[in-house]
Design an enzyme around this catalytic site. Structure first.
Site, PDB file in Angstrom:
ATOM      1  N   GLY A  11      43.130  56.130  41.617  1.00 43.62           N
ATOM      2  CA  GLY A  11      43.598  56.825  42.816  1.00 43.62           C
ATOM      3  C   GLY A  11      45.057  56.503  43.099  1.00 43.62           C
ATOM      4  O   GLY A  11      45.847  57.378  43.481  1.00 43.62           O
ATOM      5  N   SER A  27      39.180  58.664  42.491  1.00 46.19           N
ATOM      6  CA  SER A  27      38.991  57.415  41.759  1.00 46.19           C
ATOM      7  C   SER A  27      37.503  57.241  41.472  1.00 46.19           C
ATOM      8  O   SER A  27      36.696  57.191  42.410  1.00 46.19           O
ATOM      9  CB  SER A  27      39.503  56.268  42.639  1.00 46.19           C
ATOM     10  OG  SER A  27      39.403  55.071  41.947  1.00 46.19           O
ATOM     11  N   HIS A  82      35.629  54.833  40.542  1.00 52.67           N
ATOM     12  CA  HIS A  82      34.851  53.640  40.941  1.00 52.67           C
ATOM     13  C   HIS A  82      34.378  53.691  42.389  1.00 52.67           C
ATOM     14  O   HIS A  82      33.625  52.825  42.827  1.00 52.67           O
ATOM     15  CB  HIS A  82      35.629  52.350  40.637  1.00 52.67           C
ATOM     16  CG  HIS A  82      36.799  52.051  41.523  1.00 52.67           C
ATOM     17  ND1 HIS A  82      36.684  51.240  42.626  1.00 52.67           N
ATOM     18  CD2 HIS A  82      38.103  52.417  41.472  1.00 52.67           C
ATOM     19  CE1 HIS A  82      37.885  51.116  43.211  1.00 52.67           C
ATOM     20  NE2 HIS A  82      38.751  51.821  42.515  1.00 52.67           N
ATOM     21  N   GLN A 117      38.166  58.598  49.055  1.00 52.81           N
ATOM     22  CA  GLN A 117      36.891  58.179  49.662  1.00 52.81           C
ATOM     23  C   GLN A 117      35.877  59.323  49.780  1.00 52.81           C
ATOM     24  O   GLN A 117      34.704  59.070  50.060  1.00 52.81           O
ATOM     25  CB  GLN A 117      37.131  57.562  51.051  1.00 52.81           C
ATOM     26  CG  GLN A 117      37.827  56.213  51.033  1.00 52.81           C
ATOM     27  CD  GLN A 117      36.953  55.064  50.504  1.00 52.81           C
ATOM     28  OE1 GLN A 117      35.728  55.151  50.456  1.00 52.81           O
ATOM     29  NE2 GLN A 117      37.589  53.987  50.080  1.00 52.81           N
ATOM     30  N   CYS A 132      42.265  45.863  49.442  1.00 49.98           N
ATOM     31  CA  CYS A 132      43.613  45.470  48.969  1.00 49.98           C
ATOM     32  C   CYS A 132      44.357  44.638  49.991  1.00 49.98           C
ATOM     33  O   CYS A 132      45.318  43.968  49.661  1.00 49.98           O
ATOM     34  CB  CYS A 132      44.504  46.651  48.619  1.00 49.98           C
ATOM     35  SG  CYS A 132      43.769  48.198  48.528  1.00 49.98           S
ATOM     36  N   THR A 191      47.499  58.136  25.665  1.00 48.18           N
ATOM     37  CA  THR A 191      46.199  58.468  25.078  1.00 48.18           C
ATOM     38  C   THR A 191      45.108  58.361  26.137  1.00 48.18           C
ATOM     39  O   THR A 191      45.055  57.390  26.896  1.00 48.18           O
ATOM     40  CB  THR A 191      45.900  57.524  23.887  1.00 48.18           C
ATOM     41  OG1 THR A 191      46.973  57.657  22.967  1.00 48.18           O
ATOM     42  CG2 THR A 191      44.586  57.881  23.211  1.00 48.18           C
TER      43      THR A 191
HETATM   44  N1  PLP Z   1      43.112  55.728  48.528  1.00 53.46           N
HETATM   45  C1  PLP Z   1      42.068  55.273  49.240  1.00 53.46           C
HETATM   46  C2  PLP Z   1      41.721  55.956  50.520  1.00 53.46           C
HETATM   47  C3  PLP Z   1      41.333  54.173  48.798  1.00 53.46           C
HETATM   48  O1  PLP Z   1      40.320  53.726  49.524  1.00 53.46           O
HETATM   49  C4  PLP Z   1      41.698  53.560  47.575  1.00 53.46           C
HETATM   50  C5  PLP Z   1      40.973  52.361  47.079  1.00 53.46           C
HETATM   51  O2  PLP Z   1      40.673  51.454  47.811  1.00 53.46           O
HETATM   52  C6  PLP Z   1      42.782  54.082  46.857  1.00 53.46           C
HETATM   53  C7  PLP Z   1      43.463  55.164  47.358  1.00 53.46           C
HETATM   54  C8  PLP Z   1      43.223  53.471  45.555  1.00 53.46           C
HETATM   55  O3  PLP Z   1      42.335  53.816  44.529  1.00 53.46           O
HETATM   56  P1  PLP Z   1      42.322  52.961  43.162  1.00 53.46           P
HETATM   57  O4  PLP Z   1      41.589  51.699  43.469  1.00 53.46           O
HETATM   58  O5  PLP Z   1      41.586  53.813  42.203  1.00 53.46           O
HETATM   59  O6  PLP Z   1      43.717  52.740  42.778  1.00 53.46           O
END
Ligand code: PLP
Length: 385
Positions: A72, A201, A203, A181, A329, A239
């Site tokens: 993401g 994203s 995950h 999200q 984060c 790649t």
């Molecule tokens: N944007 C939002 C709203 C998110 O919650 C997150 C991940 O916590 C991200 C972006 C970043 O995604 P990624 O972990 O794949 O870099």
């Protein structure tokens, strides 16, 4: 202590067994480089193109509008940076509630590229008014990118991206929404929404880490930031992560095939959690629109505990519960998150503790009972101190 209960699904979700299986198969059998012209390479290429079509069908867009990236963060950076460098964007309308990867990319555009940034002010519920967005849009003729997330990762507030898209169209602005999200959790129909860019994203919906995609509306003619080979329609060199893409596809397929069941389950679990917490912890409150099922994503519940305890995450972890106070984060940070600073008053920031409880379709009522009991025990210990 082993984790008994996992309530941090907004940070990341467990990978489904079926996803692991297709990824292992792809790693073992489809190791060809998708850019190679021989059969082994072309097998891998056709796997990628299959997932691209699948994602495009889900979003009701063209396959060539889906660009696989590493996550993401990369998708959001690609969109924001390229808008400035290649599309002549010189002004942003954004909000202080964005994820760090959007906030930092926008800040960088301001500091290093001299872009103007209009930060909208959320109200105490964490919502942005359409009037405010329209006011900001009409107040300048500069080429503008509106960058506003679909669902907030800390409090779950949903933005009406359909209405924001209409406003952007009316005033000729580009519209980017961080949909990290919501992809895999909501049915997103971009054929009905005036949106130029979005991000995903894997995950966050039981796929692997290290793979995501950017939706880039073809008509915008965005250009790459990462240069090299001609992969991903020349929009993202490197790649391809074939096994990751296959895993993303399987995870999305599972979420979409079970969308109403999963959503219904999580809605119920969220209501159950709210009721249990209210009964167990007098004075507990819920942040933003967390309690409002219409305005909040069902995966996230943001609670405000009526006491100060910066160690709450650690104490719950010691009881076998994996949970975050806010965005993963920023969880190591000592000060309150930007989101909390925007929606809480000084007294609440001083004397209360936010806790983000985030669910998946695997979350059970037993998980919630265990968590609420553990939290109640910590509250008692807190009062006795
Ligand atoms: N944007 C939002 C709203 C998110 O919650 C997150 C991940 O916590 C991200 C972006 C970043 O995604 P990624 O972990 O794949 O870099």
């Amino acid at each position: 202590m082993n984790t008994k209960v996992y309530l941090d699904n907004a940070a990341t979700t467990p990978v489904e067994e079926e996803v692991i299986q297709v990824m292992v198969d792809a790693l073992r059998l489809n190791y060809g480089n998708p850019s190679s012209t021989h059969s082994r390479g072309q097998e891998a290429k056709s796997l990628i193109e299959g997932v691209r079509r699948q994602v495009a069908d889900y979003l009701r867009v063209q396959p060539n509008e889906i660009i696989f990236t590493s996550c993401g963060t990369e998708s959001n950076n690609l969109i924001i940076k390229s808008c400035v460098t290649h599309l002549g964007v010189e002004r942003f309308i954004s909000s202080p509630m964005e994820h760090k990867c959007v906030a930092e990319a926008v800040r960088d555009a301001k500091v290093r590229k001299g872009c103007e940034v209009v930060y909208l002010r959320p109200n105490k519920d964490g919502d942005l008014s359409l009037e405010q967005i329209e006011e900001a849009l009409k107040s300048s003729d500069k080429k503008t990118l509106v960058s506003l997330m679909h669902a907030n990762n800390e409090i779950g507030n949903l933005l009406d991206i359909e209405k924001v898209g209409e406003l952007c169209k009316k005033y000729g602005a580009y519209f980017h929404s961080d949909t990290v999200q919501t992809v895999g959790h909501l049915d997103l129909d971009f054929s009905k929404i005036n949106i130029d860019f979005a991000s995903c994203s894997a995950h966050k919906f039981h796929g692997p880490k290290g793979i995501g995609f950017a939706f880039i509306r073809k008509s915008t003619k965005l250009k790459p930031i990462i240069l090299g080979g001609a992969q991903e329609r020349e929009l993202r060199a490197g790649t391809e992560n074939v096994a990751g893409i296959v895993g993303l596809g399987k995870a999305l397929e599972m979420c979409m095939d079970n969308l109403s069941d999963y959503a219904g389950h999580m809605q119920k679990i969220k209501s159950y959690t709210i009721e249990k917490l209210k009964a167990a912890i007098p004075g507990i409150k819920f942040n933003g629109q967390s309690e409002n099922s219409e305005k909040s994503l069902y995966t996230v519940l943001s609670a405000l505990l009526p006491f100060k305890n910066p160690l709450i995450g650690l104490q719950l972890d010691m009881k076998g519960i994996a949970i975050s106070q806010g965005s993963a984060c920023s969880s190591g940070a000592a000060k309150p998150s930007m989101v909390m600073m925007m929606i809480l008053d000084d007294e609440a920031l001083e004397s209360c503790t936010p806790l983000r409880i985030s669910f998946s379709h695997h979350t059970t009522t037993e998980d919630i009972d265990y968590f609420v009991q553990a939290l109640q025990d910590i509250c008692k210990e807190n009062q006795e101190r």
